[in-house]
Write a protein that holds these residues in place. Structure first.
Motif, short mmCIF file in Angstrom:
data_model
loop_
_atom_site.label_atom_id
_atom_site.label_comp_id
_atom_site.label_asym_id
_atom_site.label_seq_id
_atom_site.Cartn_x
_atom_site.Cartn_y
_atom_site.Cartn_z
N ILE A 136 17.54 -10.67 25.00
CA ILE A 136 18.67 -10.26 25.92
C ILE A 136 20.06 -10.55 25.32
O ILE A 136 20.26 -12.08 24.97
CB ILE A 136 17.90 -10.78 26.72
N ARG A 137 20.64 -10.12 24.85
CA ARG A 137 22.49 -10.56 24.93
C ARG A 137 23.15 -10.06 26.58
O ARG A 137 22.81 -9.35 26.68
CB ARG A 137 22.85 -9.20 23.79
N VAL A 138 24.13 -11.49 25.97
CA VAL A 138 24.82 -11.91 27.07
C VAL A 138 26.15 -12.60 26.96
O VAL A 138 26.31 -13.13 25.81
CB VAL A 138 24.29 -12.82 28.17
N SER A 177 7.04 -8.64 39.93
CA SER A 177 7.37 -9.29 39.43
C SER A 177 7.84 -10.15 38.43
O SER A 177 6.43 -10.21 37.73
CB SER A 177 6.89 -10.32 40.65
N VAL A 178 8.16 -11.72 38.36
CA VAL A 178 8.30 -12.00 37.17
C VAL A 178 7.83 -13.16 37.45
O VAL A 178 7.18 -13.92 38.62
CB VAL A 178 9.60 -13.02 36.42
N LYS A 179 6.42 -13.76 36.31
CA LYS A 179 5.43 -14.75 36.47
C LYS A 179 6.11 -15.63 35.96
O LYS A 179 6.30 -16.80 36.19
CB LYS A 179 4.11 -14.66 35.93
N MET A 180 6.73 -15.42 34.23
CA MET A 180 7.27 -16.80 33.57
C MET A 180 8.39 -16.13 33.03
O MET A 180 8.35 -15.02 32.00
CB MET A 180 6.09 -17.17 32.86
N LEU A 181 9.42 -16.57 33.05
CA LEU A 181 10.33 -16.78 31.16
C LEU A 181 10.84 -17.11 31.25
O LEU A 181 11.72 -18.31 31.68
CB LEU A 181 11.35 -15.79 32.87
N LYS A 182 10.85 -17.92 29.85
CA LYS A 182 11.18 -18.60 29.29
C LYS A 182 11.34 -18.30 27.92
O LYS A 182 10.83 -17.69 27.11
CB LYS A 182 10.36 -20.33 28.78
N PRO A 183 13.07 -18.65 27.53
CA PRO A 183 13.39 -18.39 25.97
C PRO A 183 12.04 -19.32 24.87
O PRO A 183 12.13 -20.23 25.18
CB PRO A 183 14.97 -19.10 26.18
N TYR A 184 12.46 -18.43 23.70
CA TYR A 184 11.72 -18.54 22.79
C TYR A 184 13.18 -20.11 22.47
O TYR A 184 12.94 -20.54 21.44
CB TYR A 184 11.31 -17.83 21.47
N TYR A 185 14.46 -18.96 21.97
CA TYR A 185 15.18 -19.94 21.46
C TYR A 185 16.35 -19.45 22.40
O TYR A 185 16.17 -18.43 22.33
CB TYR A 185 15.41 -20.69 20.22
N ILE A 186 17.29 -19.88 22.29
CA ILE A 186 18.60 -19.50 22.25
C ILE A 186 19.92 -19.05 21.20
O ILE A 186 19.75 -20.95 20.95
CB ILE A 186 19.92 -19.74 23.70
N LYS A 187 20.77 -18.03 20.96
CA LYS A 187 21.21 -18.04 19.65
C LYS A 187 22.80 -17.92 20.24
O LYS A 187 23.23 -17.32 20.91
CB LYS A 187 21.32 -17.08 18.57
N GLU A 188 23.61 -19.26 20.12
CA GLU A 188 24.88 -18.49 20.49
C GLU A 188 26.06 -18.10 19.59
O GLU A 188 25.89 -18.89 18.02
CB GLU A 188 25.39 -20.87 21.22
N GLU A 189 26.36 -17.68 19.64
CA GLU A 189 27.40 -16.76 19.38
C GLU A 189 29.10 -16.76 19.73
O GLU A 189 28.53 -17.07 21.05
CB GLU A 189 26.52 -15.20 19.08
N ASP A 190 29.92 -16.54 19.17
CA ASP A 190 31.26 -16.70 19.71
C ASP A 190 31.14 -15.35 20.55
O ASP A 190 31.94 -16.20 21.86
CB ASP A 190 32.26 -16.35 18.76
N GLU A 191 30.65 -14.12 20.58
CA GLU A 191 31.10 -13.60 22.18
C GLU A 191 29.71 -13.01 23.00
O GLU A 191 29.75 -12.67 24.02
CB GLU A 191 30.94 -11.72 21.50
N CYS A 192 28.54 -13.48 22.36
CA CYS A 192 27.20 -13.20 23.27
C CYS A 192 26.77 -14.99 23.52
O CYS A 192 26.88 -15.29 22.06
CB CYS A 192 27.08 -11.97 23.17
#
Length: 147
Positions: free
Chosen positions: A47-49, A3-18
C-alpha cells in the motif's frame, strides 16, 4: 460482509514522497462471509501512501486472499471503504507521517529563529551607527559575522 481480521505490515519502507506498507502471508487477513481468508501476495503486495497528502496512491491494485482452495480478489479501493481497515492503516502510518512533519516543523522554526536573530543584529548595528557608538558597532558586527 467484509471486515478486517488482522492487518500488520511485514515492513514499512520510507521514501521521500511516500510510505510503502509491504504486506506478507500471515500478517493480513479478512473475514468474508464469516470465513477467514489469508492474504497471499499473488498480485499486489503493498500500500503506497503519499506523505504530503496522506492519500493512498495505488487504489486500483488488487489483493488476493485465500481460504483452502478458494481465492477472493479484493480491490484496495474497496478495502479503503472499510472503517476497520482505515483505522488499522492509520495506526500503521501515523508514526511515520507525524514524526516526519514534526521534524520539518522544528527545522523550520530553528531557521526562522536564526533569521530573526540576524535581522535583530542588523537593526542594532544600524542603531549603533546612528548613535556613533563605535564600541557597540564592533561588538555587534563581530556577533553577526560569527553567525
Amino acid at each position: 460482509m467484509l471486515s478486517v481480521k488482522m492487518l500488520k505490515p511485514y515492513y514499512i519502507k520510507e521514501e521521500d514522497e511516500c510510505l510503502r506498507v509491504v504486506l506478507a502471508y500471515q500478517y493480513f487477513s479478512l473475514l468474508l462471509d464469516n470465513k477467514v481468508y489469508q492474504f497471499v501476495p499473488l498480485e499486489s503486495r503493498e500500500i503506497r501512501v503519499n506523505r504530503d497528502t496522506q492519500k493512498v496512491e495505488n487504489q486500483d491494485d488488487i489483493f488476493v486472499f485465500q481460504r483452502g482452495k478458494e481465492y477472493s480478489r479484493v480491490a484496495l479501493a474497496d478495502l479503503l471503504k472499510l472503517n476497520d481497515f482505515l483505522t488499522n492503516l492509520n495506526a500503521i502510518i501515523d508514526p511515520y507521517i507525524n514524526n516526519d512533519r514534526t521534524l520539518i516543523k522544528e527545522a523550520d522554526v530553528d531557521e526562522v529563529i536564526a533569521q530573526l536573530e540576524k535581522e535583530n543584529l542588523k537593526r542594532l548595528i544600524d542603531e549603533a551607527l546612528e548613535k556613533n557608538d563605535q564600541e557597540q558597532f564592533i561588538t555587534l558586527t563581530n556577533q553577526l559575522n560569527a553567525l
